[in-house]
Design a protein around this motif. Structure first.
Motif, PDB file in Angstrom:
ATOM      1  N   GLY A  79     -12.068 -14.817  -0.914  1.00 19.55           N
ATOM      2  CA  GLY A  79     -12.933 -15.794  -1.532  1.00 19.55           C
ATOM      3  C   GLY A  79     -13.344 -15.480  -2.954  1.00 19.55           C
ATOM      4  O   GLY A  79     -14.221 -16.154  -3.512  1.00 19.55           O
ATOM      5  N   SER A  80     -12.716 -14.504  -3.584  1.00 18.27           N
ATOM      6  CA  SER A  80     -13.050 -14.124  -4.954  1.00 18.27           C
ATOM      7  C   SER A  80     -12.113 -14.802  -5.945  1.00 18.27           C
ATOM      8  O   SER A  80     -11.164 -15.497  -5.572  1.00 18.27           O
ATOM      9  N   TRP A  81     -12.378 -14.569  -7.220  1.00 18.50           N
ATOM     10  CA  TRP A  81     -11.509 -15.075  -8.284  1.00 18.50           C
ATOM     11  C   TRP A  81     -10.345 -14.123  -8.573  1.00 18.50           C
ATOM     12  O   TRP A  81      -9.475 -14.448  -9.372  1.00 18.50           O
ATOM     13  N   TYR A  82     -10.330 -12.978  -7.936  1.00 16.64           N
ATOM     14  CA  TYR A  82      -9.386 -11.925  -8.306  1.00 16.64           C
ATOM     15  C   TYR A  82      -8.475 -11.540  -7.144  1.00 16.64           C
ATOM     16  O   TYR A  82      -8.863 -11.605  -5.979  1.00 16.64           O
ATOM     17  N   GLN A  83      -7.281 -11.132  -7.515  1.00 15.13           N
ATOM     18  CA  GLN A  83      -6.399 -10.408  -6.605  1.00 15.13           C
ATOM     19  C   GLN A  83      -6.133  -9.057  -7.275  1.00 15.13           C
ATOM     20  O   GLN A  83      -5.475  -8.991  -8.311  1.00 15.13           O
ATOM     21  N   GLN A  84      -6.684  -8.007  -6.701  1.00 15.51           N
ATOM     22  CA  GLN A  84      -6.503  -6.687  -7.290  1.00 15.51           C
ATOM     23  C   GLN A  84      -5.103  -6.156  -6.960  1.00 15.51           C
ATOM     24  O   GLN A  84      -4.738  -6.044  -5.794  1.00 15.51           O
ATOM     25  N   VAL A  85      -4.345  -5.838  -7.991  1.00 14.88           N
ATOM     26  CA  VAL A  85      -2.989  -5.344  -7.805  1.00 14.88           C
ATOM     27  C   VAL A  85      -3.035  -3.814  -7.773  1.00 14.88           C
ATOM     28  O   VAL A  85      -3.531  -3.187  -8.716  1.00 14.88           O
ATOM     29  N   PRO A  86      -2.548  -3.198  -6.685  1.00 19.93           N
ATOM     30  CA  PRO A  86      -2.563  -1.730  -6.595  1.00 19.93           C
ATOM     31  C   PRO A  86      -1.382  -1.133  -7.370  1.00 19.93           C
ATOM     32  O   PRO A  86      -0.222  -1.314  -6.994  1.00 19.93           O
ATOM     33  N   TYR A  87      -1.685  -0.443  -8.439  1.00 19.27           N
ATOM     34  CA  TYR A  87      -0.638   0.125  -9.292  1.00 19.27           C
ATOM     35  C   TYR A  87      -0.498   1.620  -9.071  1.00 19.27           C
ATOM     36  O   TYR A  87      -1.440   2.313  -8.680  1.00 19.27           O
ATOM     37  N   LEU A 121       8.160   6.249  -7.157  1.00 21.86           N
ATOM     38  CA  LEU A 121       6.862   5.666  -6.824  1.00 21.86           C
ATOM     39  C   LEU A 121       6.473   5.804  -5.358  1.00 21.86           C
ATOM     40  O   LEU A 121       5.290   5.658  -5.031  1.00 21.86           O
ATOM     41  N   VAL A 122       7.417   6.058  -4.481  1.00 23.14           N
ATOM     42  CA  VAL A 122       7.096   6.066  -3.049  1.00 23.14           C
ATOM     43  C   VAL A 122       7.438   7.376  -2.357  1.00 23.14           C
ATOM     44  O   VAL A 122       7.006   7.602  -1.227  1.00 23.14           O
ATOM     45  N   THR A 123       8.208   8.238  -3.004  1.00 26.69           N
ATOM     46  CA  THR A 123       8.567   9.535  -2.427  1.00 26.69           C
ATOM     47  C   THR A 123       8.221  10.621  -3.440  1.00 26.69           C
ATOM     48  O   THR A 123       8.822  10.675  -4.511  1.00 26.69           O
ATOM     49  N   ARG A 124       7.246  11.483  -3.068  1.00 23.76           N
ATOM     50  CA  ARG A 124       6.825  12.515  -4.013  1.00 23.76           C
ATOM     51  C   ARG A 124       7.942  13.518  -4.301  1.00 23.76           C
ATOM     52  O   ARG A 124       8.185  13.883  -5.450  1.00 23.76           O
ATOM     53  N   ASN A 125       8.595  13.992  -3.249  1.00 20.45           N
ATOM     54  CA  ASN A 125       9.626  15.008  -3.427  1.00 20.45           C
ATOM     55  C   ASN A 125      10.983  14.422  -3.045  1.00 20.45           C
ATOM     56  O   ASN A 125      11.225  14.094  -1.884  1.00 20.45           O
ATOM     57  N   MET A 126      11.817  14.261  -4.048  1.00 18.72           N
ATOM     58  CA  MET A 126      13.160  13.726  -3.834  1.00 18.72           C
ATOM     59  C   MET A 126      14.136  14.889  -3.721  1.00 18.72           C
ATOM     60  O   MET A 126      14.408  15.596  -4.703  1.00 18.72           O
ATOM     61  N   ALA A 219       2.354  -0.465  -6.023  1.00 15.52           N
ATOM     62  CA  ALA A 219       2.710   0.305  -4.837  1.00 15.52           C
ATOM     63  C   ALA A 219       1.522   0.245  -3.894  1.00 15.52           C
ATOM     64  O   ALA A 219       0.394   0.557  -4.287  1.00 15.52           O
ATOM     65  N   ASP A 220       1.750  -0.185  -2.666  1.00 13.26           N
ATOM     66  CA  ASP A 220       0.642  -0.455  -1.759  1.00 13.26           C
ATOM     67  C   ASP A 220       0.198   0.753  -0.935  1.00 13.26           C
ATOM     68  O   ASP A 220      -0.695   0.652  -0.089  1.00 13.26           O
ATOM     69  N   GLY A 221       0.803   1.911  -1.172  1.00 12.79           N
ATOM     70  CA  GLY A 221       0.421   3.104  -0.424  1.00 12.79           C
ATOM     71  C   GLY A 221       1.025   3.187   0.960  1.00 12.79           C
ATOM     72  O   GLY A 221       0.821   4.167   1.671  1.00 12.79           O
ATOM     73  N   LYS A 222       1.766   2.161   1.359  1.00 10.13           N
ATOM     74  CA  LYS A 222       2.395   2.132   2.683  1.00 10.13           C
ATOM     75  C   LYS A 222       3.915   2.113   2.577  1.00 10.13           C
ATOM     76  O   LYS A 222       4.610   1.758   3.523  1.00 10.13           O
ATOM     77  N   GLY A 223       4.421   2.452   1.404  1.00  8.30           N
ATOM     78  CA  GLY A 223       5.859   2.433   1.180  1.00  8.30           C
ATOM     79  C   GLY A 223       6.341   1.187   0.481  1.00  8.30           C
ATOM     80  O   GLY A 223       7.479   1.126   0.027  1.00  8.30           O
TER      81      GLY A 223
END
Length: 541
Positions: A79-87, A121-126, A219-223
């Motif tokens: 119900g807000s004016w914003y959509q916060q984008v997780p970067y 962005l999704v895997t710390r150690n490649m 990146a949503d933190g869930k992959g």
């Protein structure tokens, strides 16, 4: 320039354009309002509106205040004016270790000289130890009947592809295919992806420069990430010497494959020699940046649950690093894209002031992150606050060059759907012609936010002021001068009457899309309609 002739399209498919827009307010008043919006949004106070910055937050708050004053409703999260984008911003943590093993044994590779690894962005150690395959240009497209992966097993491998696309493709199709090659590799089971020049004289570039460059996306933190299925891929750059080493002993040398591409023949894929071992770690910085979302409800009982979206990106590129003392370092972004957002605000005002509510609902989006890969628009298209199938059409407002009294526009994307009818009707009413893309080499179709909606099946249009009446000289001057520089500010001679006309043109287009009895349809022969339109009904041209 070759004009696009809309009159030749069959009348039977003119489903859009019948509705007449209500009378708009005098241009002189509109010009002053747009001037006021641009002046604030491009002021030094906002410090270039970089994604995630305080200046961008202030700009978003200003846009909300203007939309709220017009009586629009919030359309964001909860119900807000914003959509916060997780970067997430990823950088390398330490120096990756690399080696190449072939019949001659194992040799270490130097990061930044032989190979450069991009942060992930999704895997710390490649950690990857894999063989490699060459796949020509790396395109697999059923609509075009191209499959560079034919006969090649990419599963568990590092894919090596030529940059660019084969000759003979439409510029917009070529630009799209170039964008999705990493996703194609991921879909084939690859664990890594590398591009190398197709031209034997191509520029391999200084690898050490890209080594220090961070990667930023949502990146949503869930992959989940704006890089989609390609997010887990190991992304790298090779030096010419490293690439030649990989091709040594394979079916073709690198030079032979490049010669084949230069001759216009489609290079065939094959396995490369050896194994590449990579151990790289990324460090992450997480932050948020808002999209602004507002709704003007429609009134038609049957059409009001559909939406016509008007969108402009609110972000810019911030403050220039390394400026000398006393030197202007703020990239104000007056034309890129305070002008587009200001036009959107004026379009919203035109709808409210007309006294004629739209039949379809209108969705107004001031998105973040365009300058970092169309990421704010991509996040909204992936996580829409209204059901995506209900977005009937989208009008994108990005960097109209308002430095001259324009007489023509380039309508990117319009020819793929019968949105072209609305553009044609609006232009005729204002004596504005529509002309073909004068700079296809720029790939503008895939470089603005509407592209993220096109790839989700939403018919879209993006207007650029054209080359007529001095436009060509102004475009070349701007792109070679103030574009992405501090001099893109209100003092560069903006024609505010042209700004008002551009707003009216977009209002007329959006009005017709909102009030037409049928929603826009893709043309059956459109590549983008066939690729992304799914089961939507299509029109014969």
């Amino acid at each position: 320039m070759r004009p696009i002739t809309f009159a030749a399209l069959p009348l039977a498919f003119a489903l859009i354009g019948a509705a007449q827009p209500a009378t708009t307010l005098p241009q002189s008043s509109a010009a002053e309002r747009v001037r006021a919006h641009v002046t604030f949004l491009s002021s030094d106070l906002l410090e270039g509106r970089d994604t995630g910055s305080r200046g961008h937050e202030i700009a978003a708050s200003y846009v909300v205040s203007q939309l709220q004053a017009l009586g629009l409703k919030p359309g964001g999260d909860k119900g807000s004016w914003y959509q916060q984008v997780p970067y997430r911003r990823a950088t390398l943590d330490g120096v990756p270790t690399l080696s190449f093993t072939s019949r001659g044994g194992s040799v270490p590779l130097t990061h930044g000289a032989d190979v450069t690894v991009r942060p992930n962005l999704v895997t710390r150690n490649m950690k990857v130890n894999a063989g490699l395959v060459f796949v020509g240009y790396g395109i697999a497209d059923p609509v075009l009947g191209i499959d560079d992966y034919r006969g090649v097993d990419a599963k568990g491998k590092i894919v090596v592809a030529f940059s660019g696309t084969p000759k003979g493709l439409r510029s917009d199709v070529s630009a799209h295919l170039g964008q999705v090659k990493p996703q194609t590799a991921a879909a084939r089971g690859a664990v890594g992806y590398v591009e190398i020049p197709a031209n034997p004289l191509g520029n391999w570039g200084p690898l050490v420069t890209s080594a220090a460059r961070p990667v930023t996306n949502w990146a949503d933190g869930k992959g989940g990430s704006g890089q989609g299925r390609a997010a887990p891929l190991l992304r790298m750059s090779f030096s010419k010497a490293t690439a030649e080493r990989l091709f040594a002993g394979a079916r073709q040398t690198l030079a032979a494959a490049q010669s084949e591409a230069a001759a216009g023949r489609q290079p065939k894929g094959f396995a490369l020699t050896g194994q590449l071992r990579v151990d790289a770690t990324s460090k992450w910085e997480d932050f948020t940046s808002p999209n602004v979302v507002a709704v003007l409800p429609g009134t038609d009982p049957k059409l009001s649950n559909e939406y016509v979206a008007l969108m402009g990106h609110l972000d810019h590129i911030g403050v220039r690093k390394g400026a000398k003392p006393g030197e202007d370092a703020i990239n104000n972004g007056a034309l890129d894209n305070a002008s587009g957002v200001s036009t959107m605000l004026e379009t919203a005002r035109s709808f409210v002031a007309s006294g004629q509510a739209p039949k379809r609902s209108l969705l107004f989006l001031a998105v973040t992150g365009e300058e970092v890969g169309l990421t704010g628009a991509d996040y909204f298209a992936t996580n829409p606050t209204v059901p995506l199938p209900r977005i009937a059409a989208l009008v994108n407002l990005d960097m109209p060059l308002l430095l001259y009294p324009f007489r023509d526009v380039i309508a990117f994307g319009a020819e793929h759907s019968n949105i072209v009818k609305a553009v044609d009707a609006a232009g005729r009413a204002m004596q504005v012609s529509t002309t073909a893309d004068p700079m296809p080499e720029q790939g503008l179709f895939t470089r603005s936010d509407h592209y993220r909606f096109v790839t989700r099946g939403v018919p879209s249009v993006f207007l650029m002021t054209g080359y007529a009446n001095g436009g060509e000289a102004q475009w070349k001057k701007f792109l070679g001068g103030c574009y992405h520089h501090p001099c893109d500010e209100v003092g560069q001679g903006i024609d505010w009457e042209a700004a008002a006309r551009f707003g009216e043109l977009n209002y007329r287009i959006a009005r017709q899309l909102a009030d037409a009895p049928e929603r826009p349809r893709w043309y059956a022969d459109s590549y983008f309609g066939r690729t992304f339109g799914g089961s939507q009904p299509k029109l014969a041209r």
